[in-house]
Design a protein around this motif. Structure first.
Motif, PDB file in Angstrom:
ATOM      1  N   ASP A 264      -5.135   3.683  -2.845  1.00  0.00           N
ATOM      2  CA  ASP A 264      -4.194   3.493  -3.959  1.00  0.00           C
ATOM      3  C   ASP A 264      -4.918   3.132  -5.242  1.00  0.00           C
ATOM      4  OD1 ASP A 264      -1.918   4.024  -2.568  1.00  0.00           O
ATOM      5  OD2 ASP A 264      -1.367   1.934  -2.228  1.00  0.00           O
ATOM      6  N   THR A 265      -5.875   2.234  -5.128  1.00  0.00           N
ATOM      7  CA  THR A 265      -6.592   1.783  -6.322  1.00  0.00           C
ATOM      8  C   THR A 265      -7.376   2.923  -6.949  1.00  0.00           C
ATOM      9  OG1 THR A 265      -6.773  -0.425  -5.365  1.00  0.00           O
ATOM     10  CG2 THR A 265      -8.251   0.101  -7.181  1.00  0.00           C
ATOM     11  N   VAL A 266      -8.080   3.691  -6.135  1.00  0.00           N
ATOM     12  CA  VAL A 266      -8.861   4.811  -6.665  1.00  0.00           C
ATOM     13  C   VAL A 266      -7.942   5.855  -7.296  1.00  0.00           C
ATOM     14  CG1 VAL A 266     -10.345   6.744  -5.988  1.00  0.00           C
ATOM     15  CG2 VAL A 266     -10.808   4.445  -5.137  1.00  0.00           C
TER      16      VAL A 266
ATOM     17  N   GLY B  10      -4.896   5.382  -8.461  1.00  0.00           N
ATOM     18  CA  GLY B  10      -4.243   4.808  -9.638  1.00  0.00           C
ATOM     19  C   GLY B  10      -5.161   4.773 -10.844  1.00  0.00           C
ATOM     20  N   VAL B  11      -6.411   4.403 -10.645  1.00  0.00           N
ATOM     21  CA  VAL B  11      -7.365   4.394 -11.762  1.00  0.00           C
ATOM     22  C   VAL B  11      -7.647   5.819 -12.222  1.00  0.00           C
ATOM     23  CG1 VAL B  11      -9.753   3.848 -12.374  1.00  0.00           C
ATOM     24  CG2 VAL B  11      -8.374   2.173 -11.163  1.00  0.00           C
ATOM     25  N   GLY B  12      -7.771   6.735 -11.287  1.00  0.00           N
ATOM     26  CA  GLY B  12      -7.948   8.136 -11.659  1.00  0.00           C
ATOM     27  C   GLY B  12      -6.772   8.673 -12.453  1.00  0.00           C
ATOM     28  N   TRP B  13      -5.572   8.291 -12.050  1.00  0.00           N
ATOM     29  CA  TRP B  13      -4.375   8.717 -12.786  1.00  0.00           C
ATOM     30  C   TRP B  13      -4.372   8.151 -14.202  1.00  0.00           C
ATOM     31  CZ3 TRP B  13      -0.203   5.817 -14.644  1.00  0.00           C
ATOM     32  CH2 TRP B  13       0.868   6.563 -15.100  1.00  0.00           C
ATOM     33  N   LEU B  14      -4.784   6.882 -14.346  1.00  0.00           N
ATOM     34  CA  LEU B  14      -4.858   6.280 -15.675  1.00  0.00           C
ATOM     35  C   LEU B  14      -5.887   6.986 -16.550  1.00  0.00           C
ATOM     36  CD1 LEU B  14      -4.584   2.442 -15.018  1.00  0.00           C
ATOM     37  CD2 LEU B  14      -2.968   3.882 -16.241  1.00  0.00           C
ATOM     38  N   LEU B  15      -7.042   7.310 -15.977  1.00  0.00           N
ATOM     39  CA  LEU B  15      -8.060   8.016 -16.755  1.00  0.00           C
ATOM     40  C   LEU B  15      -7.595   9.413 -17.149  1.00  0.00           C
ATOM     41  CD1 LEU B  15     -11.316   6.956 -14.890  1.00  0.00           C
ATOM     42  CD2 LEU B  15     -10.505   6.188 -17.124  1.00  0.00           C
TER      43      LEU B  15
ATOM     44  N   ALA C 105       0.819  -1.211   0.000  1.00  0.00           N
ATOM     45  CA  ALA C 105       0.000   0.000   0.000  1.00  0.00           C
ATOM     46  C   ALA C 105       0.852   1.260   0.000  1.00  0.00           C
ATOM     47  CB  ALA C 105      -0.935  -0.009   1.206  1.00  0.00           C
ATOM     48  N   VAL C 106       1.892   1.275   0.820  1.00  0.00           N
ATOM     49  CA  VAL C 106       2.757   2.453   0.866  1.00  0.00           C
ATOM     50  C   VAL C 106       3.532   2.602  -0.447  1.00  0.00           C
ATOM     51  CG1 VAL C 106       4.768   3.454   2.019  1.00  0.00           C
ATOM     52  CG2 VAL C 106       2.912   2.465   3.368  1.00  0.00           C
ATOM     53  N   ALA C 107       4.022   1.498  -0.983  1.00  0.00           N
ATOM     54  CA  ALA C 107       4.739   1.571  -2.270  1.00  0.00           C
ATOM     55  C   ALA C 107       3.803   1.977  -3.396  1.00  0.00           C
ATOM     56  CB  ALA C 107       5.379   0.221  -2.581  1.00  0.00           C
ATOM     57  N   GLY C 108       2.516   1.633  -3.273  1.00  0.00           N
ATOM     58  CA  GLY C 108       1.548   1.978  -4.301  1.00  0.00           C
ATOM     59  C   GLY C 108       1.318   3.466  -4.438  1.00  0.00           C
ATOM     60  N   PHE C 109       1.616   4.235  -3.399  1.00  0.00           N
ATOM     61  CA  PHE C 109       1.483   5.682  -3.514  1.00  0.00           C
ATOM     62  C   PHE C 109       2.555   6.271  -4.423  1.00  0.00           C
ATOM     63  CE2 PHE C 109      -0.937   5.427   0.515  1.00  0.00           C
ATOM     64  CZ  PHE C 109      -2.075   6.065   0.067  1.00  0.00           C
ATOM     65  N   PHE C 110       3.640   5.569  -4.620  1.00  0.00           N
ATOM     66  CA  PHE C 110       4.744   6.089  -5.414  1.00  0.00           C
ATOM     67  C   PHE C 110       4.823   5.467  -6.806  1.00  0.00           C
ATOM     68  CE2 PHE C 110       5.948   6.430  -0.930  1.00  0.00           C
ATOM     69  CZ  PHE C 110       6.102   7.792  -0.846  1.00  0.00           C
ATOM     70  N   VAL C 111       4.547   4.180  -6.912  1.00  0.00           N
ATOM     71  CA  VAL C 111       4.603   3.508  -8.217  1.00  0.00           C
ATOM     72  C   VAL C 111       3.453   2.518  -8.342  1.00  0.00           C
ATOM     73  CG1 VAL C 111       7.105   3.669  -8.571  1.00  0.00           C
ATOM     74  CG2 VAL C 111       6.185   1.756  -7.297  1.00  0.00           C
ATOM     75  N   MET C 112       2.858   2.448  -9.505  1.00  0.00           N
ATOM     76  CA  MET C 112       1.865   1.441  -9.879  1.00  0.00           C
ATOM     77  C   MET C 112       0.794   1.207  -8.824  1.00  0.00           C
ATOM     78  SD  MET C 112       4.013  -1.356 -12.083  1.00  0.00           S
ATOM     79  CE  MET C 112       4.115  -2.489 -10.759  1.00  0.00           C
ATOM     80  N   GLY C 113       0.108   2.269  -8.416  1.00  0.00           N
ATOM     81  CA  GLY C 113      -0.943   2.142  -7.427  1.00  0.00           C
ATOM     82  C   GLY C 113      -2.109   1.305  -7.901  1.00  0.00           C
ATOM     83  N   PHE C 114      -2.352   1.292  -9.222  1.00  0.00           N
ATOM     84  CA  PHE C 114      -3.468   0.505  -9.750  1.00  0.00           C
ATOM     85  C   PHE C 114      -3.180  -0.990  -9.707  1.00  0.00           C
ATOM     86  CE2 PHE C 114      -0.762   1.941 -13.144  1.00  0.00           C
ATOM     87  CZ  PHE C 114      -0.503   0.791 -13.873  1.00  0.00           C
ATOM     88  N   VAL C 115      -1.934  -1.387  -9.500  1.00  0.00           N
ATOM     89  CA  VAL C 115      -1.579  -2.808  -9.359  1.00  0.00           C
ATOM     90  C   VAL C 115      -1.347  -3.148  -7.886  1.00  0.00           C
ATOM     91  CG1 VAL C 115       0.127  -4.573  -9.919  1.00  0.00           C
ATOM     92  CG2 VAL C 115      -0.583  -2.943 -11.659  1.00  0.00           C
TER      93      VAL C 115
ATOM     94  N   GLY D 245      -2.349  -1.498  -5.230  1.00  0.00           N
ATOM     95  CA  GLY D 245      -3.511  -1.247  -4.391  1.00  0.00           C
ATOM     96  C   GLY D 245      -4.367  -2.487  -4.193  1.00  0.00           C
ATOM     97  N   PRO D 246      -4.792  -3.150  -5.280  1.00  0.00           N
ATOM     98  CA  PRO D 246      -5.557  -4.385  -5.096  1.00  0.00           C
ATOM     99  C   PRO D 246      -4.778  -5.493  -4.390  1.00  0.00           C
ATOM    100  CG  PRO D 246      -5.906  -3.529  -7.295  1.00  0.00           C
ATOM    101  CD  PRO D 246      -4.823  -2.707  -6.675  1.00  0.00           C
ATOM    102  N   ILE D 247      -3.478  -5.568  -4.625  1.00  0.00           N
ATOM    103  CA  ILE D 247      -2.668  -6.569  -3.926  1.00  0.00           C
ATOM    104  C   ILE D 247      -2.676  -6.280  -2.429  1.00  0.00           C
ATOM    105  CG2 ILE D 247      -0.303  -7.420  -3.588  1.00  0.00           C
ATOM    106  CD1 ILE D 247       0.121  -7.041  -6.601  1.00  0.00           C
ATOM    107  N   ALA D 248      -2.561  -5.010  -2.056  1.00  0.00           N
ATOM    108  CA  ALA D 248      -2.601  -4.632  -0.643  1.00  0.00           C
ATOM    109  C   ALA D 248      -3.954  -4.957  -0.029  1.00  0.00           C
ATOM    110  CB  ALA D 248      -2.292  -3.144  -0.498  1.00  0.00           C
ATOM    111  N   MET D 249      -5.035  -4.728  -0.783  1.00  0.00           N
ATOM    112  CA  MET D 249      -6.371  -5.029  -0.243  1.00  0.00           C
ATOM    113  C   MET D 249      -6.553  -6.528  -0.030  1.00  0.00           C
ATOM    114  SD  MET D 249      -9.051  -2.328  -1.932  1.00  0.00           S
ATOM    115  CE  MET D 249      -9.007  -3.042  -3.537  1.00  0.00           C
ATOM    116  N   VAL D 250      -6.075  -7.337  -0.956  1.00  0.00           N
ATOM    117  CA  VAL D 250      -6.200  -8.791  -0.810  1.00  0.00           C
ATOM    118  C   VAL D 250      -5.369  -9.280   0.370  1.00  0.00           C
ATOM    119  CG1 VAL D 250      -5.627 -10.998  -1.904  1.00  0.00           C
ATOM    120  CG2 VAL D 250      -6.815  -9.237  -3.202  1.00  0.00           C
TER     121      VAL D 250
END
Length: 97
Positions: A78-80, A82-87, A33-43, A45-50
């Motif tokens: 992170d997921t939200v 990351g998806v927002g960043w992709l959009l 989750a913490v790493a997701g704030f810096f790189v690849m949050g859309f990937v 983030g879901p791994i952290a949630m699981v």
């Protein structure tokens, strides 16, 4: 090693995780989750949630460890983001109207 004697005391399929496994999943979830704030949050983030969900014992009720809950919440953020960043990135290239 033959017969039912081998499986005495062993968990078979779908058993609950032990305390050590849960704490490990909680720490892995927080790190993702913490790493997701810096790189690849859309990937990540879901791994952290699981990982956080597994660390909580796959249920919302009962006692929860703090790292597990932090992993689920930060993973969702992170997921939200990351998806927002992709959009937003697809909109700047003309892929999004």
């Amino acid at each position: 090693m033959t017969g039912t004697r081998y499986f005495e005391g062993k968990r078979r399929g779908g058993g609950d995780l032990t305390g050590d496994e849960r704490s490990t999943f909680g720490v892995i979830g927080v790190v993702c989750a913490v790493a997701g704030f810096f790189v690849m949050g859309f990937v990540l983030g879901p791994i952290a949630m699981v990982c956080g969900w597994l660390a909580m014992g796959r249920r919302w009720t009962g006692t929860r460890s703090v790292p597990a809950l932090v992993a689920v919440v930060l993973g969702a953020i992170d997921t939200v983001l990351g998806v927002g960043w992709l959009l937003a990135a697809s909109g700047s290239w003309g892929l999004w109207p």
